[in-house]
Design a protein around this motif. Sequence first.
Motif, mmCIF file in Angstrom:
data_model
loop_
_atom_site.group_PDB
_atom_site.id
_atom_site.type_symbol
_atom_site.label_atom_id
_atom_site.label_comp_id
_atom_site.label_asym_id
_atom_site.label_seq_id
_atom_site.Cartn_x
_atom_site.Cartn_y
_atom_site.Cartn_z
ATOM 1 N N GLU A 84 0.825 -1.213 0.000
ATOM 2 C CA GLU A 84 0.000 0.000 0.000
ATOM 3 C C GLU A 84 0.861 1.265 0.000
ATOM 4 O O GLU A 84 0.612 2.197 -0.772
ATOM 5 N N VAL A 85 1.871 1.301 0.856
ATOM 6 C CA VAL A 85 2.735 2.471 0.957
ATOM 7 C C VAL A 85 3.584 2.614 -0.302
ATOM 8 O O VAL A 85 3.773 3.728 -0.808
ATOM 9 N N SER A 86 4.067 1.508 -0.832
ATOM 10 C CA SER A 86 4.868 1.540 -2.059
ATOM 11 C C SER A 86 4.063 2.113 -3.220
ATOM 12 O O SER A 86 4.541 2.995 -3.952
ATOM 13 N N CYS A 87 2.860 1.622 -3.398
ATOM 14 C CA CYS A 87 2.015 2.108 -4.492
ATOM 15 C C CYS A 87 1.658 3.579 -4.313
ATOM 16 O O CYS A 87 1.733 4.372 -5.261
ATOM 17 N N ALA A 88 1.291 3.960 -3.104
ATOM 18 C CA ALA A 88 0.895 5.358 -2.849
ATOM 19 C C ALA A 88 2.055 6.321 -3.064
ATOM 20 O O ALA A 88 1.891 7.378 -3.690
ATOM 21 N N LEU B 181 7.176 -8.318 -3.708
ATOM 22 C CA LEU B 181 7.649 -7.719 -2.456
ATOM 23 C C LEU B 181 8.113 -8.786 -1.464
ATOM 24 O O LEU B 181 9.116 -8.594 -0.775
ATOM 25 N N LEU B 182 7.430 -9.910 -1.409
ATOM 26 C CA LEU B 182 7.880 -10.986 -0.517
ATOM 27 C C LEU B 182 9.247 -11.516 -0.951
ATOM 28 O O LEU B 182 10.102 -11.800 -0.105
ATOM 29 N N THR B 183 9.453 -11.629 -2.252
ATOM 30 C CA THR B 183 10.758 -12.056 -2.751
ATOM 31 C C THR B 183 11.835 -11.073 -2.292
ATOM 32 O O THR B 183 12.912 -11.477 -1.835
ATOM 33 N N GLU B 184 11.544 -9.788 -2.388
ATOM 34 C CA GLU B 184 12.515 -8.769 -1.989
ATOM 35 C C GLU B 184 12.730 -8.757 -0.474
ATOM 36 O O GLU B 184 13.866 -8.647 -0.012
ATOM 37 N N LEU C 172 2.790 -0.713 -11.201
ATOM 38 C CA LEU C 172 2.490 -0.989 -9.793
ATOM 39 C C LEU C 172 2.138 -2.460 -9.578
ATOM 40 O O LEU C 172 2.592 -3.073 -8.600
ATOM 41 N N ASP C 173 1.356 -3.014 -10.503
ATOM 42 C CA ASP C 173 0.971 -4.424 -10.381
ATOM 43 C C ASP C 173 2.173 -5.349 -10.487
ATOM 44 O O ASP C 173 2.221 -6.387 -9.833
ATOM 45 N N ARG C 174 3.138 -4.978 -11.294
ATOM 46 C CA ARG C 174 4.323 -5.809 -11.509
ATOM 47 C C ARG C 174 5.369 -5.597 -10.412
ATOM 48 O O ARG C 174 5.830 -6.541 -9.781
#
Length: 131
Positions: free
Chosen positions: A18-22, A50-53, A41-43
């Motif tokens: 949420e914070v990343s997209c905003a 994000l879990l991978t990162e 944003l979807d990609r």
Amino acid sequence: MTVQIAAVTPQDVTTLREVSCATFQDTFGSENSSTDLQDYLDRAYSVDQLLTEINNPESWFYFIKVDQAVAGYLKLNVGEAQTEKMGADALEIQRIYILPTFKRQGLGTQLFNQAVTTAEDLHKSALWLGV
């Protein structure tokens, strides 16, 4: 005002998304079409990505919170996680974002200082900003 910097865990992935997209939309939204922006944003900020990162041992995420509310975040990389090959002695600041309502409060400086501290703790001699 109480400010806290806390490591992001896999359990925080929804909030991080949420914070990343905003913050990305606030920073770059006016420079992109709505379709291109949403595709990115979807990609880039999918839960799986994000879990991978988050789970990469060469990357760290930190939230900055103001009175318990997430105000922004920082992403750091070393080694192979860096977006460019800068060497084993370097630490990359890949992302440093503050939500619009929390800007101009010195929070970005506090996140930058967290990056410096992390670089020192890891004995890195170079700190660079990936753009």
